[in-house]
Design a protein around this motif. Sequence first.
Motif, mmCIF file in Angstrom:
data_model
loop_
_atom_site.group_PDB
_atom_site.id
_atom_site.type_symbol
_atom_site.label_atom_id
_atom_site.label_comp_id
_atom_site.label_asym_id
_atom_site.label_seq_id
_atom_site.Cartn_x
_atom_site.Cartn_y
_atom_site.Cartn_z
ATOM 1 N N LEU A 259 38.099 10.189 -19.963
ATOM 2 C CA LEU A 259 37.205 10.394 -21.100
ATOM 3 C C LEU A 259 36.625 9.064 -21.576
ATOM 4 C CD1 LEU A 259 36.338 12.951 -22.602
ATOM 5 C CD2 LEU A 259 38.057 12.429 -24.318
ATOM 6 N N VAL A 260 37.467 8.044 -21.621
ATOM 7 C CA VAL A 260 36.997 6.715 -22.014
ATOM 8 C C VAL A 260 35.993 6.195 -20.990
ATOM 9 C CG1 VAL A 260 37.712 4.303 -22.296
ATOM 10 C CG2 VAL A 260 39.033 6.131 -23.377
ATOM 11 N N ARG A 261 36.300 6.349 -19.711
ATOM 12 C CA ARG A 261 35.422 5.819 -18.657
ATOM 13 C C ARG A 261 34.075 6.512 -18.621
ATOM 14 N NH1 ARG A 261 36.259 6.298 -12.155
ATOM 15 N NH2 ARG A 261 34.413 5.112 -11.580
ATOM 16 N N TRP A 262 34.067 7.842 -18.625
ATOM 17 C CA TRP A 262 32.833 8.583 -18.403
ATOM 18 C C TRP A 262 32.046 8.869 -19.676
ATOM 19 C CZ3 TRP A 262 32.025 7.866 -13.602
ATOM 20 C CH2 TRP A 262 33.002 8.065 -12.632
ATOM 21 N N LEU A 263 32.702 8.851 -20.829
ATOM 22 C CA LEU A 263 31.993 9.310 -22.025
ATOM 23 C C LEU A 263 31.973 8.302 -23.166
ATOM 24 C CD1 LEU A 263 30.494 11.745 -23.271
ATOM 25 C CD2 LEU A 263 32.696 12.512 -24.164
ATOM 26 N N HIS B 84 22.064 6.217 -14.454
ATOM 27 C CA HIS B 84 22.703 7.520 -14.285
ATOM 28 C C HIS B 84 21.798 8.429 -13.458
ATOM 29 C CE1 HIS B 84 24.898 6.045 -17.792
ATOM 30 N NE2 HIS B 84 25.831 6.938 -17.505
ATOM 31 N N ASP B 85 22.408 9.394 -12.779
ATOM 32 C CA ASP B 85 21.644 10.481 -12.186
ATOM 33 C C ASP B 85 21.278 11.431 -13.321
ATOM 34 O OD1 ASP B 85 21.960 9.473 -9.590
ATOM 35 O OD2 ASP B 85 23.775 10.646 -9.233
ATOM 36 N N TRP B 86 20.053 11.936 -13.307
ATOM 37 C CA TRP B 86 19.594 12.834 -14.358
ATOM 38 C C TRP B 86 19.433 14.239 -13.796
ATOM 39 C CZ3 TRP B 86 15.490 10.624 -18.221
ATOM 40 C CH2 TRP B 86 15.963 9.442 -18.779
ATOM 41 N N TYR B 87 20.066 15.189 -14.467
ATOM 42 C CA TYR B 87 19.976 16.613 -14.121
ATOM 43 C C TYR B 87 19.287 17.309 -15.290
ATOM 44 C CZ TYR B 87 23.276 15.614 -10.405
ATOM 45 O OH TYR B 87 23.873 15.095 -9.284
ATOM 46 N N GLU B 88 18.345 18.190 -14.974
ATOM 47 C CA GLU B 88 17.551 18.835 -16.022
ATOM 48 C C GLU B 88 17.593 20.352 -15.882
ATOM 49 O OE1 GLU B 88 13.322 17.955 -18.222
ATOM 50 O OE2 GLU B 88 13.417 17.663 -16.056
ATOM 51 N N HIS B 89 17.496 21.013 -17.024
ATOM 52 C CA HIS B 89 17.465 22.483 -17.087
ATOM 53 C C HIS B 89 16.349 22.875 -18.046
ATOM 54 C CE1 HIS B 89 18.655 26.587 -18.009
ATOM 55 N NE2 HIS B 89 19.587 26.530 -17.081
ATOM 56 N N GLU B 90 15.418 23.698 -17.583
ATOM 57 C CA GLU B 90 14.356 24.178 -18.469
ATOM 58 C C GLU B 90 14.962 25.137 -19.490
ATOM 59 O OE1 GLU B 90 11.174 23.071 -18.440
ATOM 60 O OE2 GLU B 90 11.778 21.741 -16.820
ATOM 61 N N ILE B 91 14.537 25.012 -20.735
ATOM 62 C CA ILE B 91 15.059 25.849 -21.820
ATOM 63 C C ILE B 91 14.163 27.052 -22.061
ATOM 64 C CG2 ILE B 91 15.659 25.930 -24.286
ATOM 65 C CD1 ILE B 91 17.542 24.208 -22.656
ATOM 66 N N ASN B 92 12.923 26.782 -22.353
ATOM 67 C CA ASN B 92 11.951 27.832 -22.618
ATOM 68 C C ASN B 92 10.811 27.659 -21.626
ATOM 69 O OD1 ASN B 92 13.275 28.916 -24.995
ATOM 70 N ND2 ASN B 92 12.699 27.009 -25.999
ATOM 71 N N PRO B 93 10.941 28.228 -20.423
ATOM 72 C CA PRO B 93 9.947 27.971 -19.369
ATOM 73 C C PRO B 93 8.514 28.274 -19.775
ATOM 74 C CG PRO B 93 11.828 29.145 -18.475
ATOM 75 C CD PRO B 93 12.007 29.088 -19.971
ATOM 76 N N LEU C 152 18.841 18.180 -10.072
ATOM 77 C CA LEU C 152 18.718 16.726 -10.024
ATOM 78 C C LEU C 152 17.238 16.357 -10.056
ATOM 79 C CD1 LEU C 152 20.074 13.927 -9.625
ATOM 80 C CD2 LEU C 152 19.825 14.299 -7.175
ATOM 81 N N VAL C 153 16.839 15.548 -11.058
ATOM 82 C CA VAL C 153 15.431 15.157 -11.190
ATOM 83 C C VAL C 153 15.219 13.662 -11.026
ATOM 84 C CG1 VAL C 153 14.770 17.163 -12.588
ATOM 85 C CG2 VAL C 153 15.578 15.066 -13.727
ATOM 86 N N ALA C 154 16.291 12.861 -11.104
ATOM 87 C CA ALA C 154 16.154 11.415 -10.913
ATOM 88 C C ALA C 154 17.500 10.833 -10.496
ATOM 89 C CB ALA C 154 15.670 10.739 -12.188
ATOM 90 N N HIS C 155 17.459 9.989 -9.476
ATOM 91 C CA HIS C 155 18.667 9.289 -9.029
ATOM 92 C C HIS C 155 18.903 8.045 -9.884
ATOM 93 C CE1 HIS C 155 19.480 11.626 -5.407
ATOM 94 N NE2 HIS C 155 18.172 11.701 -5.246
ATOM 95 N N ARG D 162 23.040 13.484 -18.109
ATOM 96 C CA ARG D 162 23.015 12.218 -17.390
ATOM 97 C C ARG D 162 24.417 11.958 -16.864
ATOM 98 N NH1 ARG D 162 22.336 8.016 -20.571
ATOM 99 N NH2 ARG D 162 23.254 9.157 -22.287
ATOM 100 N N VAL D 163 24.521 11.716 -15.560
ATOM 101 C CA VAL D 163 25.831 11.578 -14.912
ATOM 102 C C VAL D 163 25.925 10.216 -14.246
ATOM 103 C CG1 VAL D 163 27.385 12.536 -13.174
ATOM 104 C CG2 VAL D 163 25.909 14.073 -14.493
ATOM 105 N N GLU D 164 26.992 9.508 -14.563
ATOM 106 C CA GLU D 164 27.248 8.236 -13.898
ATOM 107 C C GLU D 164 27.580 8.515 -12.434
ATOM 108 O OE1 GLU D 164 30.490 4.704 -14.291
ATOM 109 O OE2 GLU D 164 29.666 5.516 -16.152
ATOM 110 N N PRO D 165 26.981 7.765 -11.506
ATOM 111 C CA PRO D 165 27.312 7.981 -10.101
ATOM 112 C C PRO D 165 28.830 7.898 -9.897
ATOM 113 C CG PRO D 165 25.465 6.484 -10.286
ATOM 114 C CD PRO D 165 25.993 6.695 -11.680
ATOM 115 N N GLY D 166 29.353 8.821 -9.149
ATOM 116 C CA GLY D 166 30.787 8.865 -8.901
ATOM 117 C C GLY D 166 31.517 9.891 -9.747
#
Length: 166
Positions: free
Chosen positions: A21-25, A152-161, A141-144, A122-126
């Motif tokens: 938790l300390v490392r990733w967040l 960070h790698d960026w993951y996206e989800h449309e909310i109201n298409p 995944l929308v950006a490495h 946003r996810v830290e690689p690893g």
Amino acid sequence: MLRPLQLDDAADHLAGEDTELVRWLSGGPGTEETVRACVERAQQMWANHGPIFTFAIRPSACDSLAGTIDVQLDQPAYRPGQANLAYGLYPQWRGRGLATRAVNLALEFLRSQAGVNSALIRVEPGNASSVSVAMRAGFTLVAHSTETADGHDWYEHEINPTTARG
């Protein structure tokens, strides 16, 4: 279930903190003082209607605190209408699908927020666990990390298409 983080959660939050938790967040170990101050800031944000909403993650079968999830609106690093989600579970609650469920509940909350058209994780690689949560919750995944300012790698989800950008 999700509910606003409360001062009564501070001790459980501190007790649940581990190296992951300390490392990733959080970026550093908490103390009673820093956790209490964090919860107080979270409560103030709720009272001011944001722009950050911190939820306690609780399994519906009990009243235990399993972790937290932040819903961050109107952040300068993101496009208008893009919210960021940041979450963490305590060790004894990992691997049970609670993080994915919490992300899905946060998406429901975002659907009620005017002007929000996408959510970002946003996810830290690893951090394979967070990648799995994002994928199970329907994020793409929308950006490495090599393409983002925060690494960070960026993951996206449309909310109201229907109102999302074209």
